[in-house]
Design a protein around this motif. Sequence first.
Motif, short mmCIF file in Angstrom:
data_model
loop_
_atom_site.label_atom_id
_atom_site.label_comp_id
_atom_site.label_asym_id
_atom_site.label_seq_id
_atom_site.Cartn_x
_atom_site.Cartn_y
_atom_site.Cartn_z
N PHE A 156 0.83 -1.20 0.00
CA PHE A 156 0.00 0.00 0.00
C PHE A 156 0.87 1.25 0.00
N ASN A 157 0.29 2.34 -0.48
CA ASN A 157 0.97 3.63 -0.40
C ASN A 157 0.74 4.26 0.97
N PHE A 158 1.78 4.85 1.50
CA PHE A 158 1.77 5.48 2.82
C PHE A 158 2.32 6.89 2.65
N VAL A 159 1.51 7.89 3.01
CA VAL A 159 1.91 9.29 2.92
C VAL A 159 2.49 9.73 4.26
N VAL A 160 3.74 10.13 4.25
CA VAL A 160 4.42 10.51 5.50
C VAL A 160 4.03 11.93 5.88
N GLU A 161 3.50 12.07 7.08
CA GLU A 161 3.21 13.39 7.65
C GLU A 161 4.28 13.81 8.65
N ILE A 162 4.71 12.86 9.50
CA ILE A 162 5.67 13.17 10.57
C ILE A 162 6.86 12.22 10.45
N PRO A 163 8.04 12.75 10.13
CA PRO A 163 9.23 11.88 10.08
C PRO A 163 9.61 11.41 11.48
N LYS A 164 10.20 10.23 11.55
CA LYS A 164 10.63 9.71 12.85
C LYS A 164 11.65 10.64 13.48
N GLU A 165 11.68 10.62 14.81
CA GLU A 165 12.57 11.46 15.62
C GLU A 165 12.31 12.95 15.41
#
Length: 290
Positions: free
Chosen positions: A95-104
């Motif tokens: 599935f496609n996943f849209v990143v809103e908040i990068p880790k750390e």
Amino acid sequence: MAAARVIAKPITSTLLSNSPLRGKTQSLSFCLKNSSLLVQKRRRFTCSAIYNPQFQIKEEGQPQTLDYRVFFLDNSGRKISPWHDVPLQVGDGVFNFVVEIPKESSAKMEVATDEPFTPIKQDTKKGKLRYYPYNINWNYGLLPQTWEDPSLANPEVEGAFGDNDPVDVVEIGESRAKIGQILKVKPLAALAMIDEGELDWKIVAISMDDPKASLVNDISGVEKHFPGTLTAIRDWFRDYKIPDGKPANKFGLGNEPANKDYALKVITETNESWAKLVKRSIHAGELSLV
């Protein structure tokens, strides 16, 4: 306002080379909300699309300001919605996943579901930018073309109603993504978070580009190759509001993560709800369908 910055990226929604769907586009369904084309065939997911352009990220305003927005553009420069126009499915259970908040990082970025073209912005409260009290340890964002219907009570999760947002994803891979990046992921588990009475699913997934992706296919794989991660995710989301004086969040399903099959069931059901929303079978309220 600062000049807009445009960053070209290829959308990561191409069919995998070993996909059984490769070369068989006639068997796929289309759901292009801004087009008269609507061809539906019997599939597990109600609304998916062959929609694989180059895309651009256009930043307007300065980060960490109230006017900062991250817009998505197609290859003609037209604005598109990361929620409505990016396809959910890639193929082969990916599935496609849209990143809103990068880790750390701690800035609470989210798709603005009530603004035209649903750009990513920083959430606010009483006119002030919102931050988590501590960094989130995983890439976090949404599954496009999903929606948690606030009029639908889930009998399996204490009768809680949906939170009126797309389904959230917690991506556990080693790389730090960027705001607006689209990753191909496979779901591994689901956590049924209940936030102030609303059901707010967290789909635990891993990027297909992660070195351990081929080793991890369900909860057992997460426990083996990422020991303690599922507990850490649950505890993080349970406790992150406590420093602000709010009670801890709760979890349904016995306070335990559900397996991959259950996660896929959640994705299927919320995709169906989204399809009804964009077809206007359900009242959208303040949500933008553009």
